[in-house]
Design a protein around this motif. Structure first.
Motif, short mmCIF file in Angstrom:
data_model
loop_
_atom_site.label_atom_id
_atom_site.label_comp_id
_atom_site.label_asym_id
_atom_site.label_seq_id
_atom_site.Cartn_x
_atom_site.Cartn_y
_atom_site.Cartn_z
N GLY A 174 0.67 -1.53 -0.35
CA GLY A 174 -0.02 -0.16 0.04
C GLY A 174 1.50 1.33 0.64
O GLY A 174 0.38 2.72 -0.14
N THR A 175 1.51 1.50 0.34
CA THR A 175 3.19 2.48 0.38
C THR A 175 4.25 1.84 -0.52
O THR A 175 4.40 1.04 -1.23
CB THR A 175 3.39 2.37 1.56
OG1 THR A 175 4.57 1.23 2.24
CG2 THR A 175 2.16 2.85 2.64
N ALA A 176 4.68 3.13 -0.91
CA ALA A 176 6.35 3.03 -2.07
C ALA A 176 6.98 2.47 -1.26
O ALA A 176 7.57 1.56 -2.12
CB ALA A 176 6.82 4.83 -2.34
N TYR A 177 7.11 2.40 -0.14
CA TYR A 177 8.41 1.78 0.89
C TYR A 177 8.06 0.54 0.83
O TYR A 177 8.98 -0.71 0.66
CB TYR A 177 7.91 2.70 2.29
CG TYR A 177 8.84 1.00 3.38
CD1 TYR A 177 10.47 1.07 2.94
CD2 TYR A 177 8.48 0.25 3.77
CE1 TYR A 177 11.31 0.33 4.13
CE2 TYR A 177 8.99 -0.57 5.02
CZ TYR A 177 10.52 -0.20 5.09
OH TYR A 177 10.99 -1.44 5.08
N GLU A 178 6.73 -0.04 0.80
CA GLU A 178 6.73 -1.40 0.66
C GLU A 178 6.81 -2.08 -0.63
O GLU A 178 7.25 -3.13 -0.76
CB GLU A 178 4.95 -1.75 1.06
CG GLU A 178 4.67 -1.66 2.50
CD GLU A 178 3.30 -1.64 3.04
OE1 GLU A 178 3.12 -1.66 4.24
OE2 GLU A 178 2.40 -1.61 1.99
N GLN A 179 6.18 -0.95 -1.79
CA GLN A 179 6.77 -1.64 -3.52
C GLN A 179 8.21 -1.21 -3.59
O GLN A 179 8.63 -2.38 -3.93
CB GLN A 179 6.17 -0.70 -3.93
CG GLN A 179 4.39 -0.86 -4.58
CD GLN A 179 4.24 0.47 -4.87
OE1 GLN A 179 4.34 0.83 -6.18
NE2 GLN A 179 3.22 0.21 -5.15
N ALA A 180 8.88 -1.02 -2.47
CA ALA A 180 10.68 -0.74 -3.36
C ALA A 180 11.53 -2.18 -2.17
O ALA A 180 12.00 -2.90 -2.75
CB ALA A 180 10.58 0.72 -2.09
N VAL A 181 10.43 -2.43 -1.19
CA VAL A 181 11.26 -3.38 -0.56
C VAL A 181 10.86 -5.37 -0.89
O VAL A 181 11.91 -6.06 -1.28
CB VAL A 181 10.50 -3.45 1.17
CG1 VAL A 181 10.76 -5.08 1.85
CG2 VAL A 181 11.38 -2.15 1.90
N LEU A 182 9.65 -4.97 -1.39
CA LEU A 182 9.00 -6.33 -2.05
C LEU A 182 9.53 -6.48 -3.76
O LEU A 182 9.54 -7.84 -4.57
CB LEU A 182 7.90 -6.44 -2.09
CG LEU A 182 7.29 -6.68 -0.06
CD1 LEU A 182 5.31 -6.41 0.25
CD2 LEU A 182 7.89 -7.38 0.71
N GLY A 183 9.34 -5.67 -4.59
CA GLY A 183 9.76 -5.17 -5.81
C GLY A 183 8.38 -5.15 -5.86
O GLY A 183 8.87 -4.86 -7.74
N THR A 184 8.10 -5.52 -5.82
CA THR A 184 6.45 -5.55 -6.66
C THR A 184 5.05 -4.92 -5.50
O THR A 184 5.05 -5.14 -4.30
CB THR A 184 6.12 -7.05 -6.81
OG1 THR A 184 4.54 -7.12 -7.50
CG2 THR A 184 5.69 -7.78 -6.10
#
Length: 471
Positions: A174-184
């Motif tokens: 749900g956040t840009a941080y989570e997308q950066a960590v998970l990659g998707t």
């Protein structure tokens, strides 16, 4: 042949509404399968992507108390270092970083953006609030675990393939941080790539959230807080009613007199609240308060009792969140001991077992075991730690170097004599064959029993004695 993940993506496993693929943010169907409590708190904090929520700003006080209690345990667990140990018979040895990849992971960092204290604080906070915590494993092609990434419970849910019964975990970001960590922004992983920590087991798959279980307590805390808030919002003023035994005359003159008196009392009451000007009552008027004040309603005592209920729900001693009303100095040590034995130790053991079963193959379970430093956990109870070291040293259970290692100060071994231990001198050490290995004070090591005509304790040994003849 399609893999299980491909079957999942193609719709062999569907959501609660029967629609394959990820849930839409505008669709309420299926969101109930996430952890109820954590979804609510996430929505309250502006983090969730669903549309349903049971918590709001009115529950801020109870929610804050629960987070404080959870953070206490998260902070205490984060103080302890988890290291990898190897079992051989009844002995344990520390595994060095270059001997096993998991040992290296535990001695470095869990992922590229976190330290281990930050990791444990986040994971335990999730576990204590939602009774569910999720850690995604990044696995290399050779099967080595290279990263551990905590996932918010509101972002993850278990899915079951109805054909094979295989368990998967569906992850949303749900956040840009989570997308950066998970990659998707969306992915599905098999169960062996997820460490699912469950606290209060309910249905075998999920833990029963503290938010769901403690909802009545939160409601009552919120009601008491709202009552106090309304009192202070009105500067503590209480509604007044004025009464008199004198009746107003019937007719226009009586009505005019009543309205004039009403305006005068309203003006006087307003000035009394604004400037403190006293109200002068005449003509037999009497003023009475028609509402309970905070003291009469015992709101303070009720609020303190609800704090105790929240602490009981979260298994946290009240003094840990500075609720000191019911805590005395003479019982604080006992509460600290109970906190370690009944809360921290079981929590640490649950995490250790889950990590062992998830980070190692089945054949390695009897050999390797990640363990928290129990002495660091016990450091919250200095009295118990002092007694443990004092008893172990004086009774010969530990050498000097072992005692120094137990203390949470990382003391170096002694340069000389660190492998020695103290033995009580008023007791003897007896071998399996009955021989005295180490004699007590004044005792004959070759003849520990009482001799003929000697003192029963045989402490005097054989010495010259003066004897008098009586003819």
């Amino acid at each position: 042949m399609d893999s299980q993940l491909d079957l999942f993506a193609k719709g062999s496993v569907t959501d609660a509404a029967g629609v394959p693929g990820p849930l839409r943010a505008d669709s309420p169907a299926g969101w109930g399968e996430f952890d109820l409590g954590w979804h609510d708190v996430s929505d309250f904090l502006g983090l969730s992507v669903g549309s349903r929520s049971l918590l709001g700003t009115k529950d801020a006080v109870g929610l804050a108390l629960m987070i404080m209690c959870a953070d206490v345990k998260a902070r205490d667990i984060s103080k302890a270092e988890m290291l990898l140990w190897r079992r051989k018979g009844r002995s344990w040895t520390l595994v060095e970083a270059d001997k096993h990849p998991v040992a290296e992971l535990l001695m470095t960092r869990p992922n590229d953006v976190m330290s281990w204290p930050q990791f444990w604080r986040m994971v335990v906070l999730h576990l204590e609030l939602a009774q569910n915590a999720y850690v995604l494993k990044r696995i290399a092609t050779d099967g080595t675990v290279i990263e551990l990434i905590p996932i918010q419970p509101a972002r993850c849910r278990a899915r079951v393939n109805p054909n094979s019964g295989a368990v998967f975990y569906e992850i949303f970001t749900g956040t840009a941080y989570e997308q950066a960590v998970l990659g998707t922004s969306y992915q599905i992983v098999p169960a062996d790539q997820m460490i699912h920590l469950r606290g209060r087991m309910w249905d075998g798959l999920y833990g029963l959230s503290n938010f769901a279980l403690g909802s009545p307590i939160i409601d009552l805390v919120s009601a008491i807080a709202e009552f106090q808030r309304n009192i202070f919002r009105s500067d503590g003023k209480q509604p007044l009613v004025f009464e008199t035994d004198t009746a107003f005359p019937v007719g226009d003159a009586g009505d005019a007199a009543f309205q004039r008196l009403k305006r005068q009392l309203a003006t006087a009451t307003r000035k009394a609240g604004q400037t403190g000007e006293p109200i002068l009552l005449e003509a037999g008027l009497k003023a009475k308060v028609i509402a309970l004040n905070s003291k009469d309603a015992e709101s303070k005592d009720s609020f303190n009792q609800q704090i105790m209920r929240v602490c009981g729900l979260m298994n946290t001693p009240p003094h840990k969140v500075f609720a000191l009303e019911a805590v005395a100095y003479n019982n604080m040590a006992a509460m600290n001991r109970q906190y370690y034995s009944d809360v921290l130790h079981p929590l640490a053991h649950e995490i250790q077992e889950s990590f062992k079963l998830s980070l190692f193959e089945r054949k390695e379970w009897p050999v390797f075991g990640p363990q928290f430093d129990q002495m660091s956990l016990m450091a919250t109870d200095l009295d118990a730690l002092q007694k443990l070291v004092d008893m172990g040293m004086k009774d010969g259970l530990m050498t000097f170097d072992e005692g120094r290692e137990v203390l949470p100060f990382r003391l170096n071994p002694l340069a000389k004599g660190g492998d020695r231990r103290m033995v009580p001198v008023n007791m003897s050490l007896i071998g399996a064959d009955g021989e005295v290995v180490h004699a007590g004070t004044g005792q004959n090591p070759t003849n520990p029993g009482a001799g003929e005509g000697e003192s029963p304790d045989n402490n005097a040994g054989k010495v010259l004695r003066l004897v008098a003849d009586n003819p």
